[in-house]
Design an enzyme around this catalytic site. Sequence first.
Site, mmCIF file in Angstrom:
data_model
loop_
_atom_site.group_PDB
_atom_site.id
_atom_site.type_symbol
_atom_site.label_atom_id
_atom_site.label_comp_id
_atom_site.label_asym_id
_atom_site.label_seq_id
_atom_site.Cartn_x
_atom_site.Cartn_y
_atom_site.Cartn_z
ATOM 1 N N ALA A 94 0.968 -1.087 -0.031
ATOM 2 C CA ALA A 94 -0.085 -0.019 -0.075
ATOM 3 C C ALA A 94 0.826 1.332 -0.144
ATOM 4 C CB ALA A 94 -0.919 0.007 1.304
ATOM 5 N N GLN A 96 1.618 3.842 1.864
ATOM 6 C CA GLN A 96 2.537 3.919 3.103
ATOM 7 C C GLN A 96 2.920 2.598 3.709
ATOM 8 O OE1 GLN A 96 3.961 6.518 4.632
ATOM 9 N NE2 GLN A 96 3.322 7.906 3.221
ATOM 10 N N SER A 97 3.651 1.708 2.842
ATOM 11 C CA SER A 97 3.817 0.507 3.035
ATOM 12 C C SER A 97 5.197 0.632 3.815
ATOM 13 C CB SER A 97 4.168 -0.379 1.766
ATOM 14 O OG SER A 97 4.984 -1.689 2.067
ATOM 15 N N ASN A 98 5.438 -0.158 5.256
ATOM 16 C CA ASN A 98 6.701 -0.264 5.767
ATOM 17 C C ASN A 98 7.344 -1.363 5.202
ATOM 18 O OD1 ASN A 98 5.814 1.660 7.952
ATOM 19 N ND2 ASN A 98 4.384 0.031 8.686
ATOM 20 N N ALA A 100 7.690 -1.969 1.959
ATOM 21 C CA ALA A 100 8.414 -1.404 0.744
ATOM 22 C C ALA A 100 9.562 -0.565 1.238
ATOM 23 C CB ALA A 100 7.489 -0.340 0.152
#
Length: 358
Positions: A94, A96-98, A100
């Site tokens: 998504a 705000q992917s941690n 990523a």
Amino acid sequence: MTEVHDEQSAELTVSLCKDLSIALARFPKVRLGHLPTPLEPMDRLSEALGGPRLWVKRDDCTGLSSGGNKTRKLEYLMADAQAQGADTIITQGATQSNHARQTAAAAAKLGMTCHILLEDRTGSNDPSYILNGNVLMDRLHGATVSKRAGGTDMNAEMQRLAEELLSNGHTPYVIPGGGSNPIGALGYVNCARELAEQAANIGLKIDGLVHATGSSGTQAGLVTGLAAIRSNIQLLGIGVRAPQDKQEQMVYDLAQHTADYLGTGLQIDRAAVRANCDYVGPGYGMPTEGMKRAVKLLAQTEGLLFDPVYSGKGLDGLIDLTRKGHFGHMENVVFLHTGGSAALFGYPDTFDLPGYTD
């Protein structure tokens, strides 16, 4: 602190942890995290809530690009990528992917190119949300970031990109969202062992372990690891996206696949997979009032920062269930802090904080 009264039980746990370490040592692993992470009491929160003594397993302190739970998974995934001769990493998440952010950092550390596909699951066009927080850090780490509409088949998109890169002479390695496959889940098999050894070393009997659960890899790894060491710790995932039946089935399936991959002949008990999905709210990445209260409470009682998408909703579940007496039969409950505070900067107006005072 509750002492471990059963010496044989403590000795057996240590022995089983050693056996699990031997099993895990067969798999390639690259060091990316600061492990073991701390296990600390949250006594001000415990006092505020009543109920059992609450502890926090600080996987926000894994170190890679401000830390988080995905680092443990990436230690195995990136080692597998290296073993396959990859020069390029592809993953998705998504906005705000941690995951990523930590993947981009791991790729940078190991000298690989990184392509990140971000799915718009909220529909927000707030510049802070789409450009700040984790997205800013993705780009700082040198990753190529592209956006996809909500509902896109992200696995198909990653495969399409992999084929394009392959045709251009690169060797891509695709990591699923959240790093959630049997290879990545080994990171949390290892975490279960680490936590059990920490508790044994300080004479702590852990009754319950609570954490946020989404793509299922963290919970599946913990389920597998706790089963491998025959632990009586009651594990509960607080869902952040899917309905309970779907979440539990995803976790169970991945846990059994992880156990098979581990090669120990372990069979996962379906009853060991439990998820409470009452705290998701309107959807993934969308704030809830309970999450806001939980994040503020921990910031102002324990000095700890949690994220609004994932760990904050897990924390809301822990707090609400504690107040409702769900853990009343327990003495010590650990919350696994999966990190993600960078996402707070993508939600600057969410918490209704006061401005400057004169």
